[in-house]
Design an enzyme around this catalytic site. Structure first.
Site: not given
Length: 289
Positions: A11, A99-103, A105, A138
């Site tokens: 995301k 990374a702030g990409l919700a991997g 989550s 998230d």
């Protein structure tokens, strides 16, 4: 033997604003979250004769123990359903780590969806979201993905019409990890000059990327970028190479950029060759059906 496969999509945040700090220590947020096509692949199968939950991954540096969100999601659902688990969960990771990409989550959300099918629990989506919220803010969004307004600490979701498909370039500085807790702890509203206008963003989503960029923004950039100036440098390079918008996702350090065509996305990616980054070209995607 039953094998269940799920896809865990990354995301980005089209807009991220912080409204204040809550009594429970979290922050009240207002943000629009958007799924993109970069994804992990989750495979659930029967475990060993010893029973329990086991995790494997293609990344040697990633923990497969009880601290892994996928493991925690499986244990939570097993406890909720009063099941003695005997499952193996294989994580094929493509989403950049930390990374702030919700991997993580998204992996947990995929495990909840997959085990709901594997164990034939027939839980509704909202029930999975309620369970996921116990593990991370998230995760409820990642259960369905698409385009959503998230409020509260991120777990209160309002489904929005899918944003039109937009080309996205993702870039994360290698070996740079940013603690989300550290970023929120050091957030100072007084440093924010241009906060996103979330209601304007929501109203203009149907017009696509060009329509919403004047109202986009991420207030957490005011914390992460001063600590890691390379993020601002990457943004500038992407814009200089043809992207029409670039912004940090979540608490960082990944930067995403919008482009009009895949060809332009490839030019933007190539322009980052002299940075030590991992990159991907993808698109925004709609909600899982």
């Amino acid at each position: 033997m039953t094998i269940i496969k799920e896809t865990a999509y990354a995301k980005i945040n089209l807009g991220l604003n912080i409204l204040g700090k809550r009594a429970d220590g979290y922050h009240d947020v207002s943000m629009i979250m958007q799924s993109v096509g970069l994804c992990d692949e989750i495979t659930i199968s029967k475990g060993s004769s010893d029973g329990g939950i086991t995790i494997s991954t293609n990344l040697p540096g990633l923990s497969c123990g009880t601290d892994n969100l996928a493991y925690r999601a499986a244990a939570l659902l097993a406890g909720h359903a009063n099941i003695n688990p005997n499952v193996h969960i294989a994580l094929n990771k493509n989403i950049f780590l930390a990374a702030g990409l919700a991997g993580g989550s998204s992996d947990a959300a995929a495990v909840l969806r997959g085990l709901n099918r594997y164990w034939k629990l027939k839980l509704e989506t909202y029930e999975l979201e309620q369970l996921g919220a116990q593990l991370g803010s998230d995760i409820p969004f990642c259960i369905e993905g698409g385009t959503m307004l998230a409020t509260g600490r991120g777990e209160m979701l309002t489904k929005l019409a899918d944003m039109p498909e937009t080309h996205v370039v993702l870039a994360k500085p290698l070996n740079l990890e940013v603690s989300t807790a550290w970023v929120y702890k050091n957030y100072n509203a007084g440093r924010v000059v241009n906060a996103p206008c979330i209601w304007q963003l929501e109203a203009r989503l149907a017009g696509g990327g060009h329509a919403i960029t004047p109202y986009m923004g991420n207030v957490l950039e005011t914390v992460t970028i001063p600590a890691h100036p390379v993020i601002a440098s990457i943004k500038a390079r992407m814009l200089g190479a043809g992207a029409y918008y670039a912004m940090m996702s979540g608490s960082g350090p990944t930067v995403f950029a919008f482009t009009d065509t895949k060809e332009t996305a490839e030019k933007v990616q190539a322009a980052l060759d002299d940075y030590t980054v991992e990159t991907a070209i993808t698109t925004t995607i709609g909600r899982m059906k």
